[in-house]
Design a protein around this motif. Structure first.
Motif, PDB file in Angstrom:
ATOM      1  N   THR A  21       0.841  -1.187   0.000  1.00 33.12           N
ATOM      2  CA  THR A  21       0.000   0.000   0.000  1.00 33.12           C
ATOM      3  C   THR A  21       0.879   1.241   0.000  1.00 33.12           C
ATOM      4  O   THR A  21       2.092   1.187   0.230  1.00 33.12           O
ATOM      5  CB  THR A  21      -0.900   0.033   1.245  1.00 33.12           C
ATOM      6  OG1 THR A  21      -0.069   0.187   2.412  1.00 33.12           O
ATOM      7  CG2 THR A  21      -1.726  -1.240   1.357  1.00 33.12           C
ATOM      8  N   HIS A  22       0.217   2.371  -0.251  1.00 33.29           N
ATOM      9  CA  HIS A  22       0.914   3.663  -0.203  1.00 33.29           C
ATOM     10  C   HIS A  22       1.573   3.853   1.169  1.00 33.29           C
ATOM     11  O   HIS A  22       2.737   4.243   1.270  1.00 33.29           O
ATOM     12  CB  HIS A  22      -0.107   4.775  -0.478  1.00 33.29           C
ATOM     13  CG  HIS A  22       0.497   6.080  -0.866  1.00 33.29           C
ATOM     14  ND1 HIS A  22      -0.232   7.085  -1.467  1.00 33.29           N
ATOM     15  CD2 HIS A  22       1.754   6.579  -0.720  1.00 33.29           C
ATOM     16  CE1 HIS A  22       0.548   8.115  -1.686  1.00 33.29           C
ATOM     17  NE2 HIS A  22       1.743   7.850  -1.234  1.00 33.29           N
ATOM     18  N   ARG A  23       0.864   3.537   2.230  1.00 31.20           N
ATOM     19  CA  ARG A  23       1.405   3.693   3.583  1.00 31.20           C
ATOM     20  C   ARG A  23       2.593   2.763   3.812  1.00 31.20           C
ATOM     21  O   ARG A  23       3.594   3.157   4.413  1.00 31.20           O
ATOM     22  CB  ARG A  23       0.295   3.433   4.599  1.00 31.20           C
ATOM     23  CG  ARG A  23       0.714   3.344   6.076  1.00 31.20           C
ATOM     24  CD  ARG A  23       1.552   4.505   6.562  1.00 31.20           C
ATOM     25  NE  ARG A  23       1.022   5.811   6.238  1.00 31.20           N
ATOM     26  CZ  ARG A  23       1.674   6.945   6.452  1.00 31.20           C
ATOM     27  NH1 ARG A  23       2.894   6.909   6.979  1.00 31.20           N
ATOM     28  NH2 ARG A  23       1.147   8.095   6.135  1.00 31.20           N
ATOM     29  N   GLU A  24       2.506   1.536   3.322  1.00 31.87           N
ATOM     30  CA  GLU A  24       3.624   0.604   3.485  1.00 31.87           C
ATOM     31  C   GLU A  24       4.860   1.077   2.734  1.00 31.87           C
ATOM     32  O   GLU A  24       5.987   0.916   3.215  1.00 31.87           O
ATOM     33  CB  GLU A  24       3.205  -0.790   3.006  1.00 31.87           C
ATOM     34  CG  GLU A  24       2.226  -1.478   3.940  1.00 31.87           C
ATOM     35  CD  GLU A  24       1.628  -2.727   3.343  1.00 31.87           C
ATOM     36  OE1 GLU A  24       1.190  -3.590   4.135  1.00 31.87           O
ATOM     37  OE2 GLU A  24       1.570  -2.859   2.095  1.00 31.87           O
ATOM     38  N   LEU A  25       4.660   1.694   1.571  1.00 29.91           N
ATOM     39  CA  LEU A  25       5.798   2.262   0.854  1.00 29.91           C
ATOM     40  C   LEU A  25       6.446   3.386   1.662  1.00 29.91           C
ATOM     41  O   LEU A  25       7.670   3.528   1.700  1.00 29.91           O
ATOM     42  CB  LEU A  25       5.353   2.797  -0.508  1.00 29.91           C
ATOM     43  CG  LEU A  25       4.999   1.763  -1.570  1.00 29.91           C
ATOM     44  CD1 LEU A  25       4.387   2.447  -2.782  1.00 29.91           C
ATOM     45  CD2 LEU A  25       6.225   0.965  -1.978  1.00 29.91           C
ATOM     46  N   LEU A  26       5.627   4.179   2.316  1.00 30.86           N
ATOM     47  CA  LEU A  26       6.151   5.276   3.149  1.00 30.86           C
ATOM     48  C   LEU A  26       6.956   4.731   4.325  1.00 30.86           C
ATOM     49  O   LEU A  26       8.021   5.260   4.658  1.00 30.86           O
ATOM     50  CB  LEU A  26       5.001   6.146   3.659  1.00 30.86           C
ATOM     51  CG  LEU A  26       4.316   7.029   2.613  1.00 30.86           C
ATOM     52  CD1 LEU A  26       3.004   7.562   3.159  1.00 30.86           C
ATOM     53  CD2 LEU A  26       5.219   8.176   2.201  1.00 30.86           C
ATOM     54  N   THR A  27       6.439   3.692   4.949  1.00 33.49           N
ATOM     55  CA  THR A  27       7.155   3.141   6.105  1.00 33.49           C
ATOM     56  C   THR A  27       8.418   2.406   5.693  1.00 33.49           C
ATOM     57  O   THR A  27       9.290   2.158   6.531  1.00 33.49           O
ATOM     58  CB  THR A  27       6.241   2.193   6.913  1.00 33.49           C
ATOM     59  OG1 THR A  27       5.772   1.146   6.056  1.00 33.49           O
ATOM     60  CG2 THR A  27       5.039   2.949   7.479  1.00 33.49           C
ATOM     61  N   ASP A  28       8.547   2.089   4.405  1.00 31.32           N
ATOM     62  CA  ASP A  28       9.775   1.470   3.913  1.00 31.32           C
ATOM     63  C   ASP A  28      10.944   2.456   3.883  1.00 31.32           C
ATOM     64  O   ASP A  28      12.097   2.034   3.791  1.00 31.32           O
ATOM     65  CB  ASP A  28       9.574   0.929   2.490  1.00 31.32           C
ATOM     66  CG  ASP A  28       8.890  -0.420   2.480  1.00 31.32           C
ATOM     67  OD1 ASP A  28       8.725  -1.013   3.564  1.00 31.32           O
ATOM     68  OD2 ASP A  28       8.503  -0.872   1.391  1.00 31.32           O
ATOM     69  N   ARG A  29      10.645   3.764   3.914  1.00 33.02           N
ATOM     70  CA  ARG A  29      11.721   4.751   3.812  1.00 33.02           C
ATOM     71  C   ARG A  29      12.556   4.737   5.081  1.00 33.02           C
ATOM     72  O   ARG A  29      12.070   5.042   6.173  1.00 33.02           O
ATOM     73  CB  ARG A  29      11.164   6.154   3.575  1.00 33.02           C
ATOM     74  CG  ARG A  29      12.255   7.181   3.243  1.00 33.02           C
ATOM     75  CD  ARG A  29      11.669   8.565   3.014  1.00 33.02           C
ATOM     76  NE  ARG A  29      11.508   9.301   4.248  1.00 33.02           N
ATOM     77  CZ  ARG A  29      12.441  10.110   4.776  1.00 33.02           C
ATOM     78  NH1 ARG A  29      13.614  10.256   4.179  1.00 33.02           N
ATOM     79  NH2 ARG A  29      12.201  10.760   5.900  1.00 33.02           N
ATOM     80  N   ALA A  30      13.822   4.393   4.934  1.00 33.14           N
ATOM     81  CA  ALA A  30      14.729   4.423   6.081  1.00 33.14           C
ATOM     82  C   ALA A  30      14.995   5.867   6.476  1.00 33.14           C
ATOM     83  O   ALA A  30      15.043   6.765   5.624  1.00 33.14           O
ATOM     84  CB  ALA A  30      16.039   3.720   5.733  1.00 33.14           C
ATOM     85  N   THR A  31      15.156   6.108   7.756  1.00 32.37           N
ATOM     86  CA  THR A  31      15.426   7.459   8.245  1.00 32.37           C
ATOM     87  C   THR A  31      16.633   8.048   7.538  1.00 32.37           C
ATOM     88  O   THR A  31      17.684   7.417   7.427  1.00 32.37           O
ATOM     89  CB  THR A  31      15.682   7.425   9.763  1.00 32.37           C
ATOM     90  OG1 THR A  31      14.539   6.873  10.414  1.00 32.37           O
ATOM     91  CG2 THR A  31      15.963   8.820  10.301  1.00 32.37           C
ATOM     92  N   GLY A  32      16.459   9.266   7.026  1.00 33.52           N
ATOM     93  CA  GLY A  32      17.560   9.957   6.375  1.00 33.52           C
ATOM     94  C   GLY A  32      17.876   9.458   4.987  1.00 33.52           C
ATOM     95  O   GLY A  32      18.920   9.811   4.418  1.00 33.52           O
ATOM     96  N   HIS A  33      16.984   8.665   4.403  1.00 36.91           N
ATOM     97  CA  HIS A  33      17.194   8.122   3.066  1.00 36.91           C
ATOM     98  C   HIS A  33      16.086   8.593   2.121  1.00 36.91           C
ATOM     99  O   HIS A  33      15.048   9.090   2.551  1.00 36.91           O
ATOM    100  CB  HIS A  33      17.213   6.594   3.095  1.00 36.91           C
ATOM    101  CG  HIS A  33      18.460   6.016   3.678  1.00 36.91           C
ATOM    102  ND1 HIS A  33      18.847   6.240   4.991  1.00 36.91           N
ATOM    103  CD2 HIS A  33      19.413   5.208   3.133  1.00 36.91           C
ATOM    104  CE1 HIS A  33      19.987   5.598   5.227  1.00 36.91           C
ATOM    105  NE2 HIS A  33      20.349   4.965   4.124  1.00 36.91           N
ATOM    106  N   GLY A  34      16.330   8.402   0.818  1.00 36.23           N
ATOM    107  CA  GLY A  34      15.341   8.751  -0.183  1.00 36.23           C
ATOM    108  C   GLY A  34      14.117   7.855  -0.142  1.00 36.23           C
ATOM    109  O   GLY A  34      14.068   6.852   0.576  1.00 36.23           O
ATOM    110  N   MET A  35      13.123   8.211  -0.943  1.00 32.67           N
ATOM    111  CA  MET A  35      11.884   7.446  -1.002  1.00 32.67           C
ATOM    112  C   MET A  35      12.048   6.231  -1.902  1.00 32.67           C
ATOM    113  O   MET A  35      12.818   6.258  -2.862  1.00 32.67           O
ATOM    114  CB  MET A  35      10.750   8.325  -1.546  1.00 32.67           C
ATOM    115  CG  MET A  35      10.401   9.527  -0.698  1.00 32.67           C
ATOM    116  SD  MET A  35       8.963  10.370  -1.407  1.00 32.67           S
ATOM    117  CE  MET A  35       8.998  11.924  -0.483  1.00 32.67           C
ATOM    118  N   PRO A  36      11.291   5.173  -1.645  1.00 29.06           N
ATOM    119  CA  PRO A  36      11.315   4.006  -2.545  1.00 29.06           C
ATOM    120  C   PRO A  36      10.705   4.349  -3.899  1.00 29.06           C
ATOM    121  O   PRO A  36       9.889   5.273  -4.027  1.00 29.06           O
ATOM    122  CB  PRO A  36      10.482   2.970  -1.793  1.00 29.06           C
ATOM    123  CG  PRO A  36       9.631   3.748  -0.856  1.00 29.06           C
ATOM    124  CD  PRO A  36      10.423   4.962  -0.477  1.00 29.06           C
ATOM    125  N   GLY A  37      11.098   3.583  -4.919  1.00 30.49           N
ATOM    126  CA  GLY A  37      10.690   3.887  -6.281  1.00 30.49           C
ATOM    127  C   GLY A  37       9.197   3.872  -6.512  1.00 30.49           C
ATOM    128  O   GLY A  37       8.689   4.607  -7.362  1.00 30.49           O
TER     129      GLY A  37
END
Length: 418
Positions: free
Chosen positions: A8-24
């Motif tokens: 989901t959109h929310r799961e993609l957001l939570t995949d972002r490691a702190t201080g890192h870019g967003m997932p594709g």
């Protein structure tokens, strides 16, 4: 991958490691794009034009934003109005995208006719019991700040636009930007997601290697600098740069010009913006290759050329106002991998091309910079869609505003239940 395994959109957001870019997936997926348009370009305030787009009564500027379309209109009282571009009869578009001048707004389908204030003036064959006052054009929340026209398509607009107005109106006041004209405008469709366009704008890590025209006048050090490994001479030069900036700022403030950075950017903020008066390099006058003014007819009643760059960021725009001209850009998302970037170069309303300014000098820096940025966004978007892409770490020195934008983006989605 099965449908049930798609994040989901929310799961993609939570995949972002702190201080890192967003997932594709946050850049390339259609469902994410549609959520973004609905939330960030419908529920938030966005910049959609300048007052000189509709300089005279009857002037109309029509813009399409996702499935929505709006009419910006200068009414007979010379006020800026905005309405949904939807006839109240059977929904036909009143005007195509672009600019025009009208006496009245006439629906091309059944000729329902509206005044410039949105009131329905004529609707044939509707009978005596028909009440035209119930079928006005649907208004859109509108706020003019300086020359900037902000709109919000939501039923209830975020109230903190008043803080942006409070901060920016006195900063723009001496330029008298409502008495300006568009000397030039451009449109570029960048082959990348709108968030990548904004991320690129939020950092100057890339500037020295890619923007030779911009860095003739723009100082990347203003947005972060890592001193690790610098020689003693380089450290001294950096100290001198900071002293020169401080001296220039004191000089401006002694003459009543607002300078300090205002950052309304946190995760608890709705209407995100940043502003600061920045020192211009070289002769310090304007963002041109020789760093001198491009237009000798200065804004308002200004006599001083070296007023730096009064900038403004929002989540869909960036503005640079100098003593002689302004460059105002805003974006409209078209698809997950397509973003429209509109840029307008403003000069004093009485300035004459060929006498007070030469168009090539006026536009040379940002015309080149916009094309360079479009290329950077394109190769970055393409790379984020590669199966090999894994988000890397941001530079804490030069990409802190990109990281902040990522956190704000996530917080605003959460606030809307995504």
């Amino acid at each position: 991958m099965t449908l049930s395994a798609v994040k989901t959109h929310r799961e993609l957001l939570t995949d972002r490691a702190t201080g890192h870019g967003m997932p594709g997936g946050l850049f390339g997926r259609q469902d994410v794009f549609e959520n973004d348009v609905d939330i960030f370009f419908t529920q938030h305030w966005i910049l959609v034009g300048v007052t000189s787009d509709i300089a005279e009564p009857g002037d109309v500027s029509t813009l399409d934003i996702g499935k929505s379309s709006i009419l910006l209109i200068r009414d007979d009282d010379e006020q800026v109005q905005a309405f949904r571009n939807v006839c109240r009869h059977r929904g036909a578009r009143l005007k195509p995208a672009g600019k025009s001048t009208v006496g009245l707004l006439v629906c091309p389908y059944h000729q329902w006719t509206y005044d410039l204030d949105g009131s329905l003036k004529h609707a044939a064959h509707m009978g005596q019991n028909f009440d035209p006052t119930c079928k006005r054009l649907i208004p859109v929340h509108t706020k003019v700040v300086g020359t900037h026209i902000f709109v919000c398509l939501a039923d209830e607009a975020p109230e903190d636009i008043s803080y942006l107005d409070h901060v920016m109106s006195p900063r723009f006041a001496q330029y008298e930007l409502t008495y300006s004209k568009i000397a030039h405008e451009s449109e570029i469709i960048e082959n990348g997601n709108w968030k990548l366009v904004i991320e690129n704008n939020r950092e100057c890590y890339h500037c020295a290697g890619t923007h030779p025209e911009l860095t003739a006048s723009f100082l990347p050090e203003d947005f972060g600098f890592c001193t690790d490994g610098l020689s003693e001479d380089s450290l001294q030069a950096l100290d001198e740069y900071h002293r020169r900036n401080a001296d220039t700022k004191r000089n401006w403030e002694n003459e009543g010009y607002l300078c300090d950075a205002v950052e309304h950017l946190g995760e608890d903020v709705v209407t995100q913006f940043r502003s600061q008066r920045l020192v211009i390099a070289g002769h310090g006058e304007s963002q041109t290759l020789d760093t001198r003014v491009a237009c000798t007819r200065l804004f308002g009643h200004i006599t001083r050329r070296d007023l730096g760059d009064m900038h403004l960021w929002t989540h869909n725009s960036w503005t640079h106002v100098m003593s002689d001209h302004a460059v105002i850009s805003y974006i409209i998302p078209l698809a997950p991998d397509k973003t429209l970037v509109r840029t307008k170069w403003l000069v004093h309303a009485d300035a004459i091309e060929g006498v007070d300014y030469q168009l090539d000098k006026l536009t040379e820096v940002w015309a080149a910079t916009n094309l360079q940025d479009a290329s950077l966004v394109g190769i970055t978007h393409s790379g984020t869609q590669d199966p090999a892409y894994a988000p890397g770490p941001f530079s804490a020195f030069t990409e802190s505003y990109v990281d902040q934008f990522s956190r704000w983006y996530s917080a605003r989605l959460a606030a809307h239940g995504v």
